[in-house]
Scaffold this active site. Structure first.
Site, mmCIF file in Angstrom:
data_model
loop_
_atom_site.group_PDB
_atom_site.id
_atom_site.type_symbol
_atom_site.label_atom_id
_atom_site.label_comp_id
_atom_site.label_asym_id
_atom_site.label_seq_id
_atom_site.Cartn_x
_atom_site.Cartn_y
_atom_site.Cartn_z
ATOM 1 N N CYS A 263 -2.045 -3.327 0.667
ATOM 2 C CA CYS A 263 -1.327 -2.292 1.414
ATOM 3 C C CYS A 263 -2.296 -1.449 2.254
ATOM 4 C CB CYS A 263 -0.480 -1.446 0.463
ATOM 5 S SG CYS A 263 0.875 -0.574 1.287
ATOM 6 N N HIS A 353 2.781 -5.483 -1.957
ATOM 7 C CA HIS A 353 2.478 -5.092 -3.338
ATOM 8 C C HIS A 353 2.700 -6.268 -4.291
ATOM 9 C CE1 HIS A 353 2.466 -0.526 -2.850
ATOM 10 N NE2 HIS A 353 2.753 -0.992 -1.648
ATOM 11 N N GLU A 355 1.990 -6.416 -7.433
ATOM 12 C CA GLU A 355 2.089 -6.056 -8.854
ATOM 13 C C GLU A 355 3.519 -6.133 -9.382
ATOM 14 O OE1 GLU A 355 3.718 -2.898 -6.824
ATOM 15 O OE2 GLU A 355 1.670 -3.649 -6.474
#
Length: 379
Positions: A263, A353, A355
């Site tokens: 990001c 992202h 995660e």
């Protein structure tokens, strides 16, 4: 600014900087707030969105009409607090229902002083932002709302996102360690530009001991932990204003330490390599953005939160001070650069992202790619 704690029936108005307004009811705290109006297309994951530091100084409009259905729990927060400046929903849940729920979303917004508005046409607002672009906005409730010209003037005096250097406002005050799960394999220094809690957890699950460092960390601080790799996190603000992270990343590149950025970290890598950055018209936010990994051809559904992007050529290899670089990932909606990689040094980044908090798991392999870089370097 919050003037009182609750006002589910209090009138409220949202005023955009171009003069358009929407009237509804207060949601969360009663008072006033200012920020950049952006929209998120995720149907789930509102708790992770609210606590993502990348949303600092932004007023988030949820495109999904029903928000708050599963309440708020004590496990899914991505940081120590809610970071959004304001929250806009159409139909908030009357009664949350989930086995992990501890309180309603409305109660949580009140407790943290987050001013919001409900009962407005979020589809019309989203279409307006798509056509006109992200812009400054104010939400007002609990006081006199009759003089919209005066409210508009206050919105137009609020700071803009372009040129804002915000990492210092969201980063950790002190360094801390997330221990490896199971046998420790590697040590990573993670520069916190607005990191989400799940990110070091994903690395810990792969045997990485993660030392999370403040955004102000020096190159000496980074290498004091004897890292096998260095990570640059997500975060808010304009990458063109982030001079210290760019200088720090260049120092890491000079040492040829395996490097991974996500990001904001992708934008910092772009600047470190000599590329420019620019503000997107309305950005990418949500957990359903299609991206192609150009190194494999695979298309992933990914989680995004960015209003800026790297200006790099899509179809040519670029010469940089650190060797050859290329665009590794691209958004299939609008061809925005979604990833970079160096071909002569162990460094790469993505704009989204991986995660998966909240969001799809398609991009989890990127953490394994980072592990592979550290394994190769060690060998």
């Amino acid at each position: 600014m919050t003037t009182s704690t609750r006002g589910a029936q209090a009138p409220a108005v949202l005023v955009l900087e171009d003069g358009r307004s929407f009237r509804g009811r207060a949601y969360g705290a009663v008072g006033e707030t200012f920020g950049e109006a952006v929209f998120s297309t995720g149907m789930t994951g509102y708790q992770e969105t609210l606590t993502d530091p990348s949303y600092h100084r932004q007023v988030v409009v949820m495109t999904a009409p029903h928000i708050g259905n599963t309440g708020v729990n004590d496990e899914d927060g991505e940081s120590r607090r809610i970071w959004v400046s304001g929250y806009v929903v159409r139909d908030p849940a009357r009664t949350p229902s989930n086995w992990r729920s501890r309180r309603s979303l409305d109660d949580e917004l009140v407790a943290q002083g987050v001013v919001g508005i409900s009962g407005i046409d979020t589809r019309a607002l989203t279409r307006h932002l798509r056509e006109r672009g992200a812009m400054r906005v104010g939400i007002f409730s609990g006081g006199s709302l009759a003089d919209e010209a005066a409210l508009l003037a206050r919105v137009q005096q609020a700071p803009q996102m372009k040129g804002a250097d915000l990492s210092a406002e969201v980063t950790t005050a002190e360094a801390y360690v997330v221990p490896a799960v199971g046998t420790k394999r590697f040590t990573v220094a993670a520069v916190d530009l607005g990191i989400k809690a799940m990110t070091p957890q994903r690395m810990a699950e792969r045997g990485i001991e993660v030392h999370v460092l403040p955004a102000s960390a020096s190159v000496e601080d980074v290498y004091a932990v004897r890292p096998d790799g260095v990570f640059f996190s997500n975060g808010p603000g304009d990458p063109a204003a982030a001079e210290h992270p760019v200088a720090l990343m260049r120092a890491v590149l000079e040492r040829r330490t395996p490097l991974f950025g996500i990001c904001f970290g992708n934008q910092i890598l772009g600047r470190a390599l000599g590329f420019g950055t620019y503000k997107l018209k309305y950005g990418h936010r949500g957990i359903n953005q299609p991206v192609q990994d150009r190194t494999t051809g695979k298309v992933e559904v990914t989680a995004h939160n960015h209003g800026f992007a790297v200006d790099a050529p899509l179809d040519t290899v670029s010469d940089t001070p650190y060797g050859r670089a290329e665009v590794s990932h691209v958004c299939l909606n609008d061809s925005v650069v979604e990833g970079l990689q160096l071909l002569d040094r162990p460094a790469f980044s993505v704009q989204y992202h991986p995660e998966a908090a909240a969001g799809p798991h398609d991009a989890a392999y990127l953490f394994d790619r980072f592990v592979s870089l550290m394994e190769d370097q060690r060998a």
